[in-house]
Write a protein that holds these residues in place. Structure first.
Motif, short mmCIF file in Angstrom:
data_model
loop_
_atom_site.label_atom_id
_atom_site.label_comp_id
_atom_site.label_asym_id
_atom_site.label_seq_id
_atom_site.Cartn_x
_atom_site.Cartn_y
_atom_site.Cartn_z
N ASP A 28 0.85 -1.20 0.00
CA ASP A 28 0.00 0.00 0.00
C ASP A 28 0.89 1.25 0.00
OD1 ASP A 28 0.90 0.49 2.59
OD2 ASP A 28 -0.96 -0.20 3.55
N ILE A 36 -3.31 -8.82 -3.00
CA ILE A 36 -3.95 -8.17 -4.15
C ILE A 36 -4.51 -9.19 -5.14
CG2 ILE A 36 -2.72 -5.98 -3.96
CD1 ILE A 36 -1.53 -8.56 -6.50
N GLY A 41 -8.14 -7.47 -1.88
CA GLY A 41 -8.20 -6.31 -1.00
C GLY A 41 -7.76 -6.63 0.42
#
Ligand code: F3S
Length: 76
Positions: A28, A36, A41
């Motif tokens: 992130d 991912i 998520g």
């Protein structure tokens, strides 16, 4: 089936997992790892295909803080 997610509370952004298993882990904006794969998520709900098991295990073994979790059932 196998599922995985990253505990961001303990990840120290070492950057190993995304290099080891780039199809599963990315980072992130803070450099913390997250799952991912298939739009997971980092929820730990997407089935990881068997051909990625070796990469996933290597990433888990290589994480210095044991932040990468693997389980046979979804995390959420
Ligand atoms: Fe974090 Fe471990 Fe990956 S510390 S960047 S989850 S190898």
């Amino acid at each position: 089936a196998k599922y995985t997610y990253v505990d961001k509370d303990t990840c120290i952004a070492c950057g190993a997992c995304g290099a080891t298993a780039p199809d599963i882990y990315d980072y992130d904006d803070e450099g913390l790892a997250e799952v991912i794969f298939d739009g997971d998520g980092n929820r730990g709900i997407k089935v990881i295909p068997e051909d990625l098991y070796d990469d996933m295990q290597d990433a888990t073994d290589g994480c210095p803080t044991d932040s990468i979790k693997i389980a046979d059932t979804p995390f959420n």
